[in-house]
Design a protein around this motif. Sequence first.
Motif, PDB file in Angstrom:
ATOM      1  N   TYR A  12       0.806  -1.306  -0.172  1.00 23.18           N
ATOM      2  CA  TYR A  12       0.222   0.408  -0.276  1.00 23.18           C
ATOM      3  C   TYR A  12       1.012   1.536  -0.339  1.00 23.18           C
ATOM      4  CZ  TYR A  12      -3.669  -3.553   1.390  1.00 23.18           C
ATOM      5  OH  TYR A  12      -4.984  -3.976   0.994  1.00 23.18           O
ATOM      6  N   HIS A  13       2.516   1.023  -0.062  1.00 22.30           N
ATOM      7  CA  HIS A  13       2.827   1.996  -0.240  1.00 22.30           C
ATOM      8  C   HIS A  13       3.953   2.623  -0.942  1.00 22.30           C
ATOM      9  CE1 HIS A  13       0.694   2.188   3.995  1.00 22.30           C
ATOM     10  NE2 HIS A  13       1.227   3.446   3.939  1.00 22.30           N
ATOM     11  N   ILE A  18       8.360   7.443   0.012  1.00 21.38           N
ATOM     12  CA  ILE A  18       8.776   6.805   1.239  1.00 21.38           C
ATOM     13  C   ILE A  18      10.458   7.639   1.647  1.00 21.38           C
ATOM     14  CG2 ILE A  18       9.371   5.787   3.503  1.00 21.38           C
ATOM     15  CD1 ILE A  18       6.873   3.703   2.278  1.00 21.38           C
ATOM     16  N   HIS A  98       5.053   4.840  10.054  1.00 24.98           N
ATOM     17  CA  HIS A  98       3.893   3.929  10.259  1.00 24.98           C
ATOM     18  C   HIS A  98       3.369   2.678   9.711  1.00 24.98           C
ATOM     19  CE1 HIS A  98       0.552   6.250   7.698  1.00 24.98           C
ATOM     20  NE2 HIS A  98       0.820   4.894   6.863  1.00 24.98           N
ATOM     21  N   SER A  99       3.404   2.373   8.373  1.00 25.50           N
ATOM     22  CA  SER A  99       3.165   0.519   8.817  1.00 25.50           C
ATOM     23  C   SER A  99       3.867  -0.329   8.990  1.00 25.50           C
ATOM     24  CB  SER A  99       2.956   0.664   6.620  1.00 25.50           C
ATOM     25  OG  SER A  99       4.289   0.082   6.086  1.00 25.50           O
ATOM     26  N   HIS A 186       0.997   9.546   5.044  1.00 27.60           N
ATOM     27  CA  HIS A 186       0.120   8.273   3.661  1.00 27.60           C
ATOM     28  C   HIS A 186       0.447   8.658   2.699  1.00 27.60           C
ATOM     29  CE1 HIS A 186      -1.772   4.448   2.721  1.00 27.60           C
ATOM     30  NE2 HIS A 186      -2.501   5.271   2.216  1.00 27.60           N
ATOM     31  N   ARG A 187      -0.009  10.397   2.510  1.00 30.81           N
ATOM     32  CA  ARG A 187       0.084  10.189   1.189  1.00 30.81           C
ATOM     33  C   ARG A 187       1.283  11.418   0.709  1.00 30.81           C
ATOM     34  NH1 ARG A 187      -5.735  12.002  -0.558  1.00 30.81           N
ATOM     35  NH2 ARG A 187      -4.894  13.219  -1.455  1.00 30.81           N
TER      36      ARG A 187
END
Length: 221
Positions: A12-13, A18, A98-99, A186-187
Motif C-alpha cells: 500500500y506504500h 517514502i 507508519h506501516s 501516508h499521502r
Amino acid sequence: MYKIAAVIGDYYHREDMIQSALMSAVQETFGGKTAVDVWITDALELPQTLAKRPDLVVLFKENRVDPEGDKSALWMNEAIAQSITAYVKQGGGWLAWHSGLASYPEDGAYVDMLRGSFASHPELHELVEYEGNGVQFTIKDEHYFVHCDESRTEVYLRSTSVDGSSIAAWRHYYGEGRVCALAPAHRPEGLQHPSFIGLLGEALAWCSGTEEHANSKEVKG
C-alpha cells in the motif's frame, strides 16, 4: 558518519515516495553538519544488515506480504524479530514509521520492544491534526489509531480528526538502544509537508543519539 539502514515500501506504500521523504528529512536534519550514509535494504536481509551495526534502522513496511491475497503470508519470523531486539538492546536505534507498526504479532518480541502497534484506520482519508513537542500541523492523512503502553514510553505527539483522537508518536530507551514510533504519514503531500519533514528528522536524530535531541525522559527496558 551516521549509518542509516532503511526497509521501506509495501503493498500500500510506494518505496519512492517514502525514500524521498526520508532523504528530505536526512538533508534537513544532518545536511552540512554530519555525514550520513543511507542504505535501502530488503526486509529479509535485516539480520545481515544489522550485523553491520548501522546507527539507526528505519522500518516503513507492514508485516503482511500480500494483504489483498494471502493474508497469512508474513515476512517477519521469530529469528528476524530476535535479531532486531538484540540489535536495539546492544545500542542500536529503531524507528517504526507508519506501516512499520502494522500487522506484527501483538504477543511477539517486536511489538513488545515497540510498546505499541497499529490498531486500525478509517476507510476514508480525512484532515488530521498533529500536535505536540512544539509542533502543530494538519494534513489529509490515513489516520492511524494505535495501541500504546503509555506507562512504559514517552508519548510526544497526538492526532485528532473527525474520526477521533489517538497517539501519533512515542519513544523510549530499550536496553542500551532507542526506539521511536511515528504514525504519520501516508499521502505524498503529507510525506513532504515541511512540519512533517521536521518531525521525521527529529525522530531520526533522537534514535541515532544526537545529543541535542536526546533529552527525552529515560524509560529503561
